[in-house]
Motif scaffolding. Sequence first.
Motif, short mmCIF file in Angstrom:
data_model
loop_
_atom_site.label_atom_id
_atom_site.label_comp_id
_atom_site.label_asym_id
_atom_site.label_seq_id
_atom_site.Cartn_x
_atom_site.Cartn_y
_atom_site.Cartn_z
N VAL A 1 122.36 15.37 66.94
CA VAL A 1 123.45 14.78 66.15
C VAL A 1 123.35 15.12 64.66
N ASN A 2 122.55 16.12 64.33
CA ASN A 2 122.38 16.60 62.95
C ASN A 2 121.84 15.52 62.01
N ALA A 3 121.12 14.56 62.55
CA ALA A 3 120.60 13.48 61.69
C ALA A 3 119.47 13.96 60.78
N MET B 1 119.57 16.29 58.79
CA MET B 1 120.17 16.56 57.49
C MET B 1 120.20 15.29 56.64
N VAL B 2 120.47 14.16 57.30
CA VAL B 2 120.50 12.88 56.57
C VAL B 2 119.09 12.50 56.11
N TYR B 3 118.14 12.62 57.04
CA TYR B 3 116.75 12.27 56.69
C TYR B 3 116.27 13.12 55.52
N LEU B 4 116.44 14.43 55.66
CA LEU B 4 115.80 15.32 54.70
C LEU B 4 116.61 15.50 53.41
N SER B 5 117.84 14.96 53.39
CA SER B 5 118.56 14.97 52.11
C SER B 5 118.10 13.80 51.24
N LYS B 6 117.30 12.93 51.82
CA LYS B 6 116.68 11.84 51.04
C LYS B 6 115.32 12.35 50.53
N ALA C 1 115.73 20.93 57.52
CA ALA C 1 116.99 20.30 57.14
C ALA C 1 118.15 21.21 57.50
#
Lengths: 316, 309
Positions: free
Chosen positions: A122-124, A126-131, A310
């Motif tokens: 689900v491309n999550a 990207m969310v984790y590693l953009s933090k 990411a």
Amino acid sequence: MTNPLPPPVVTPSPIADLSYRTYTGPLRTRAVRWWVVALYTIRKARRSPGFWVLSAICLLSYIFHAIAFYVQLNVSSAFMAQSQRDYVLPFFSAMNGNMNAYCLMGICMLLGAGSIAGDQRVNALMVYLSKPITRSDYLVGKWIGLMVSIFTVAVVPSLIFYVVMAAAYSSDGFFTQTHWLLPQILLAALVPSVVLSALMTGISAWSRSSFTAGALFATLYVLTGIVANIIALAMFQHQFHLILLIRHASIPGLIDAIAQRVFNAKIPGNRFRNPFSHKFITAPALSFSLTCALVLVVVSIAAARVKIRAVEVVRG
Amino acid sequence: MPTITVNNLTVKYGSRTAVDNVTFDLPDGCVGLLGPNGAGKTTLIKCLLGFVPPTTGTGTVLGLNIATSGLAIRQKVGLMPELDCHIPGINAVTYVAYAGELAGMPASLAIGRAHEVLEYCGLGEARYRHVETYSTGMLQRIKLAQALVHGPGLLLLDEPTNGLDPKGREEMLTLVKDISHGKGVSVIVSSHLMQDIERVCDYAIVMRGGKVATSGDIASLRSVGGYHLEIELREPCPAFTEALVSRGGQVLQEAGSILQIDMQKVEGRYATLLFQLAGAAGTQIRGFRPVQRTMEDVFLAAVDQESAA
């Protein structure tokens, strides 16, 4: 004439203020960011009904061993004389029995198969590693979260069993036989937690489907155990030391070997119907088994780290 | 201080150059990053966040070096990715609070802040629903909320209006415009939709083939020079048009009472002349402004120029 009531003081609620305000509150140090990921994994485990069902089955295995121990002790006093009572063996049998082992494997699959594979699907990531967290924070968080969940299931019933046994047999020499039992229980619970969670994390990172990751993990676990036992019994019947080595050259075998050494348990050879039935099946040395487990863990985690990115970079 | 500074930045994937020796400074406010698919916009964003290391060149984001301070940059920047990226099985409040905790917020503050930003993004009571039940528009809003939760100084929005219906698009653009003006947050909107950039941005960079084709503030990019004017008369007036042409003016386009004219060949103060001609023709000038190109025209001109070069 009564005085009219003063008008109510209306204080605007912060949630009613729909304008954007920047966040100026405190921030935790970056060193503990992995714990946020781990905590989320643990919370997710707590919400899973399957986790509680498998945990209950684990507990059943201890209840069974407690009853068996009680029956042996009380029904046949000749079978287990006061001086021959082994208070450690029931812990080894309960913790290392098939029921417990397969429950831990099931929990590992249930919680771990989708831990990274699901995020990738689900491309999550990207969310984790953009933090402001690193790939290692994410990976360690996922791994530790899974490990803590498995460890809890492995250790809590053992500790309950310990308390029950201590309460029942403290006057019959329980504490004199079990000086090291608590550290033994902790170590024996920690080893499968670390090994299984690392392996599952590694497999999950290389997959985009929870089902595939779970199936691969289960196949690896079950198949290596079966194959190792078949090879040990069929091909090396006349070399006892090879039987010992090959029989433990699998994931369940490795965990079993470490548990045997930790509890100093001796399994009679006649359980295996081989030419050495008069001997005890002892496991390879603890240092050797622990080194093998460590290698497995390091390889699994390193393999997972390679796949956690990411962004997918396609080199032309 | 510029929000982003980039000097001779090149990003290569193997032998393929995705960003080719670009140099620019981006001011505060809302900046549009325009370009067709494959222009290098997303790669540039990834590079600014430290996901992809620059092959050569340097850059800073909010004063932090992109090559060495990826984590510090991500602490101060919020990213709304182009792709759908939600964590299934949780509601929007938990999701956004989790994003806040990942950015270092204590759990108790993160949950309160999640409610605030979800309200701001217009999710209202839907914030208690599971994320996988959301429509495309709601998913875009939740992506914006998770990018905003830790109070970033810079927001990177990658195609924020992707998949939205006209109403949803309008609402998202209104949100973006609001957040980027007077809230202390700079916003970079990456899009291939010229109207979106035109609607919300103050400054734009047009990229093509990994290079910067043109850049500048939107008003000056859209301006076509001082001689092209658009005037609106009280009613259509052929006498005025004839008089204008006889004095050297050129009518480029006529749509009812609105005329686009070129006054380059007119001698003297053309504005005064226009009003004199209107008075003589018995009409009134009710609108008078320099002609502006659309961002689409700007983009096509920049692309043509780049191709010719």
